[in-house]
Each structure stands twice: as structure tokens, then as C-alpha cells.
Motif scaffolding. Sequence first.
Motif, PDB file in Angstrom:
ATOM      1  N   GLU B 126       0.911  -1.174  -0.102  1.00  0.00           N
ATOM      2  CA  GLU B 126      -0.002   0.166   0.154  1.00  0.00           C
ATOM      3  C   GLU B 126       0.785   1.443  -0.054  1.00  0.00           C
ATOM      4  O   GLU B 126       0.611   2.142  -0.689  1.00  0.00           O
ATOM      5  N   LEU B 127       2.001   1.092   0.579  1.00  0.00           N
ATOM      6  CA  LEU B 127       2.826   2.386   0.801  1.00  0.00           C
ATOM      7  C   LEU B 127       3.507   2.690  -0.642  1.00  0.00           C
ATOM      8  O   LEU B 127       3.722   3.707  -0.991  1.00  0.00           O
ATOM      9  N   GLU B 128       3.374   1.739  -1.306  1.00  0.00           N
ATOM     10  CA  GLU B 128       4.180   1.731  -2.978  1.00  0.00           C
ATOM     11  C   GLU B 128       3.169   2.250  -3.880  1.00  0.00           C
ATOM     12  O   GLU B 128       3.341   2.416  -5.009  1.00  0.00           O
ATOM     13  N   THR B 129       1.964   2.114  -3.501  1.00  0.00           N
ATOM     14  CA  THR B 129       0.688   2.466  -4.435  1.00  0.00           C
ATOM     15  C   THR B 129       0.321   3.717  -4.242  1.00  0.00           C
ATOM     16  O   THR B 129       0.117   4.253  -3.032  1.00  0.00           O
ATOM     17  N   VAL B 130      -0.125   4.647  -5.128  1.00  0.00           N
ATOM     18  CA  VAL B 130      -0.837   5.835  -5.028  1.00  0.00           C
ATOM     19  C   VAL B 130      -2.178   5.811  -5.981  1.00  0.00           C
ATOM     20  O   VAL B 130      -2.087   5.328  -7.084  1.00  0.00           O
ATOM     21  N   PRO B 131      -3.161   6.161  -5.191  1.00  0.00           N
ATOM     22  CA  PRO B 131      -4.523   5.900  -5.815  1.00  0.00           C
ATOM     23  C   PRO B 131      -4.489   7.112  -7.094  1.00  0.00           C
ATOM     24  O   PRO B 131      -4.064   8.067  -7.123  1.00  0.00           O
ATOM     25  N   ASP B 132      -5.218   6.868  -8.104  1.00  0.00           N
ATOM     26  CA  ASP B 132      -5.608   7.673  -9.085  1.00  0.00           C
ATOM     27  C   ASP B 132      -6.619   8.893  -8.590  1.00  0.00           C
ATOM     28  O   ASP B 132      -7.890   8.325  -8.615  1.00  0.00           O
ATOM     29  N   LEU B 133      -6.253   9.674  -7.975  1.00  0.00           N
ATOM     30  CA  LEU B 133      -7.418  10.590  -7.377  1.00  0.00           C
ATOM     31  C   LEU B 133      -7.350  11.521  -8.317  1.00  0.00           C
ATOM     32  O   LEU B 133      -6.839  12.245  -8.934  1.00  0.00           O
ATOM     33  N   GLU B 134      -9.033  11.798  -8.487  1.00  0.00           N
ATOM     34  CA  GLU B 134      -9.398  12.931  -9.432  1.00  0.00           C
ATOM     35  C   GLU B 134      -9.230  14.326  -8.581  1.00  0.00           C
ATOM     36  O   GLU B 134      -9.420  14.279  -7.289  1.00  0.00           O
ATOM     37  N   ILE B 135      -8.604  15.190  -9.362  1.00  0.00           N
ATOM     38  CA  ILE B 135      -8.185  16.371  -8.625  1.00  0.00           C
ATOM     39  C   ILE B 135      -9.480  17.139  -8.222  1.00  0.00           C
ATOM     40  O   ILE B 135     -10.298  17.869  -9.362  1.00  0.00           O
ATOM     41  N   LYS B 136      -9.808  17.273  -6.889  1.00  0.00           N
ATOM     42  CA  LYS B 136     -11.130  17.953  -6.628  1.00  0.00           C
ATOM     43  C   LYS B 136     -10.896  19.455  -6.335  1.00  0.00           C
ATOM     44  O   LYS B 136      -9.865  19.680  -6.023  1.00  0.00           O
ATOM     45  N   GLY B 137     -11.867  20.131  -6.471  1.00  0.00           N
ATOM     46  CA  GLY B 137     -12.211  21.305  -6.003  1.00  0.00           C
ATOM     47  C   GLY B 137     -11.632  22.251  -6.914  1.00  0.00           C
ATOM     48  O   GLY B 137     -10.864  22.344  -7.842  1.00  0.00           O
ATOM     49  N   ASP B 138     -11.438  23.587  -6.564  1.00  0.00           N
ATOM     50  CA  ASP B 138     -10.878  24.731  -7.065  1.00  0.00           C
ATOM     51  C   ASP B 138      -9.595  24.723  -6.873  1.00  0.00           C
ATOM     52  O   ASP B 138      -9.118  24.920  -5.789  1.00  0.00           O
ATOM     53  N   LYS B 139      -8.644  24.706  -7.939  1.00  0.00           N
ATOM     54  CA  LYS B 139      -7.199  24.614  -7.797  1.00  0.00           C
ATOM     55  C   LYS B 139      -6.506  25.927  -7.351  1.00  0.00           C
ATOM     56  O   LYS B 139      -5.352  26.104  -7.048  1.00  0.00           O
ATOM     57  N   ASN B 140      -7.371  26.985  -7.308  1.00  0.00           N
ATOM     58  CA  ASN B 140      -6.806  28.362  -7.102  1.00  0.00           C
ATOM     59  C   ASN B 140      -7.484  28.858  -5.880  1.00  0.00           C
ATOM     60  O   ASN B 140      -7.471  30.072  -5.611  1.00  0.00           O
ATOM     61  N   ILE B 141      -7.765  27.911  -5.099  1.00  0.00           N
ATOM     62  CA  ILE B 141      -8.208  28.376  -3.463  1.00  0.00           C
ATOM     63  C   ILE B 141      -7.416  29.282  -2.943  1.00  0.00           C
ATOM     64  O   ILE B 141      -6.322  28.990  -2.803  1.00  0.00           O
TER      65      ILE B 141
END
Lengths: 333, 141
Positions: B126-141
Motif C-alpha cells: 500500500e505504501l508503494e501505491t498511489v491512488p488515481d485521485l481526481e483532482i477535486k475542487g478549485d485549484k486556485n483556492i
Amino acid sequence: MRIEFEHKQSAHCESGVTSNLLYHYGLDITESMAFGIGAGLFFGYIPFIKLNKIPLTTFRCSVGGIFKRVSKSLKISVKEKRFRNQQKAMSELDSLLEQNIPVGCQTGAFWLPYFPEAFRFHFNMHNLIVVGKEGDTYFISDPVFPDIVTCSAFNLCKARFAKGTLAPKGRTYILEHVPESPDLVIPVRKGIKAVCNAMLKAPIPIIGVKGIRYLAGKLEKWPEKLGDEMALLYLGQVVRMQEEIGTGGGGFRFMYAAFLQQAASVLEDDNYLELSERLTQIGDKWRLFAVSGARNCKKRARKRDSFPGMAQMLRECADLEEQLFKDLRDIVV
Amino acid sequence: MKVKDVPQDKGMIGDHGTEVCYAVDDDGRYKIASSLGWEPKNIANEQAWDIINRDIADAIQGIRTGKLSPLAYHMTKNLMDEGLLANYSGFYRWRVKRHLRADVFNKLKPAFLKRYADIFEISIEELETVPDLEIKGDKNI
């Protein structure tokens, strides 16, 4: 095995733990009374201590200060301990529980599984009372929760040995001797005097009412100095410290106003009732500041929510508090 | 604040019950009132989490480009920085910093990986895996 322990939900962890522990030993000191005797009310804007890379704003005195002052004022003897060895820290906890002694612990919040997700930050100044153990499960009177909660030994140990700023190092505290019915007059007076001193006479201008004005001056310049994005982050953190960290509302001002009402009956002086009312109004002003701050964070700011406008609100709070604590100091003698 | 004005805005506390507020009743006496939450608090809390989620998204981005190691993701997800992770792992800060580099991380001994995995309460896989996260929210907060 579970100690018979009356759990009362509180606004703030340290004053709540103090009140609940004392109640267990037969002393009926409410949370607000503990907060008042413990001189919990404070203000500081401390640019050189950073929390999440943002200067620390605090509305209460230093960690452990309330408990320390209450136990000293009421002549309660306390046994406090820190540990290096985690195993030893846990086995000592168990042996205290076996002797039917409720154990106060300082912990980090991040590793406590019963905390709502949204509250789980690396925050090491949390306090709770362990009141029992069955198998691998501990029963905990955590004052900010409505009921007794449970936690595994693994998680409790991790929380007691959380790392980072103000690491708890397994700190425990138990009450060894509690006087039967101590006189509250002197402790109440002493607590009030300490708060007046902290708010009015701080030697550095980042503390007390001067600190509120200092924050106002800084806050006004955040947008140009830090850029809009960082300015909002700084602002959000002030709002969080004022409201989120178990303050009972208005940066502990309401809780202290409740204490002033109790002080009126302990000291038999109705002047405290009027001061309490004034402090309630000041607390309401702080709440308005939080509303403005939040509107900014949500990008829904109205005209009077501008940074200079909010700085003005802070200055009003500072002026009102200055007058209030001067009046309080004059009547408490 | 009056008891009847104590806000009941559900949010950060969610279904975890209520919190305590101090408020005055009609006779001006202080009472303990329970509250489900308050909108300004919820907003300030959301703001803090938006930042964390953005940092997580940034870490994932860095890992995808091959610059950062999966450790960066787990560190951020657990709200840590290099200093805190150094405290927990017992490694020096500069070593943690190196372990955040993909090329260094890929050569780490299993014992080292285990140390990190234990902190986050996950397995080495699990440490070696990174989920494919959808980038949520406003990137310019």
C-alpha cells in the motif's frame, strides 16, 4: 473493569477534564468555574510560533495552565508523570485503573479513532480521562464528546505518544488528595486578577488587548503583504482558533462570562453580573468577526467584510475588552 | 448569544453528535446549550481541508511526473511534513527529504519501507501505491 464515573460534556477539553475529575472526587466545580479559577481567558497573536505554517492566534492560556492553577488554588495534590517507554506508560495506566483511579492523559488528536474525520489534525494539546479497560479496549471520558467513548490500546498508545509540537510524551495526571469543601472566594479572586493582568499588563505587545490591536494592524496588511490567497488562509486560521478548538463560542468569551455570573454569587457582588453582560456583548462582536472572516473565505464578502473593516472590528473588541478588564480589576481587589 | 440563537448548522461534526456552547436564557442566566455546528466554523474547517486536498493532489501530480516518491503522497495524506515524519520515523529530516525522491525511494531497503508503512498503519504494498485521485475542487483556492 470500569470505574463509575460521571461524564459531563464540556466545551473545552482541559477545563472539562478538570471539572469532571474534581466532580469524581466530590467537588462540584463546573467547567466555566474551572476555566475562571484557572484563568483560562487570554489573547495572543504570536508570529514566531507557527501552526500549519501560519502564526499562532490563541484565545486561551498555555496548555496545562488551567489545570495547574485550579489544583494549586484549591490545594489539590496532583501526581503528574511523563514517560519514555511506551509499554511502561500503558502498564502504569492499567495498574492505576485497577486501583479505581481515573487517569487524565494528554494526547494528540490525530490518532484517536473516535474523532470525527474533520477534526483529526496533528494537535497535541488534547486532554481526556481514561476510566476503564476491558480486554484491549479502553473506556474514555473525553469531555468534548456527549458520551463515554472507546479506543483500542494501540490507538491510545499512539495518541499518548504523538510527535511534533508540544508532544504529550505519555503525560498522565491523577488527583491524590482533594479537600472536602474548599472556600472559593480567594481562588475566584486570584483567577480574575491573573486574567486582568494577562489582558492589560502583558510585557510584550502581542499579548492581551495590545495583542488584539497588533493582530488588527497585521490583518489589515495581509492582502498586500501575503497576496489574496495566503491572506484568506491566515484569516481562516484565526476564525478556527476562535471558534473551532472547543471554545464554547466567541473565543472563550461566553464561557468566561458564565464564570463571571458564578463569581457574582461566590463573591456576593452584583457588579459581576453587569460585567458578565458586557462580556457577552463582546463575545457577540467576536462572533460577527468570525462571520465576516468566513464570508471572505467563501468569497462572499460584503462591503463591511473588507480587511480594514475586520481590523476595525478587532479594534472595537480590544477597546471594549480593555475597559471591561480595567473595571473588573477595580472591583476584584 | 441567546440560547435560542445557538446555531444548528450541520457540517464538520457530521453525525458525531453535538458540541457545547455557552449562551444566555431569557432571564440572562448562562446555560449550556448543544449545537450541531455553525456555518462560519464549517467554512473555516472546509478551507483547511481544501488546502490539504490540494496538497495531496500536488503530491500525486509530482509522483506521476516521476519526481516524487509515493511517500510524498502518504505523508501529505497523513497531514505531515518532513519534520513531523522525521519525528515519527526516527530518520533525520534530510533523509526523509531524500526518501521523498522517486529514485532514492525505489532503492530503499524493505526494513525502511516497513518503518514508514507502520507509521501510516498500512502494508508495504500500500505504501508503494498511489491512488488515481481526481483532482477535486478549485485549484486556485
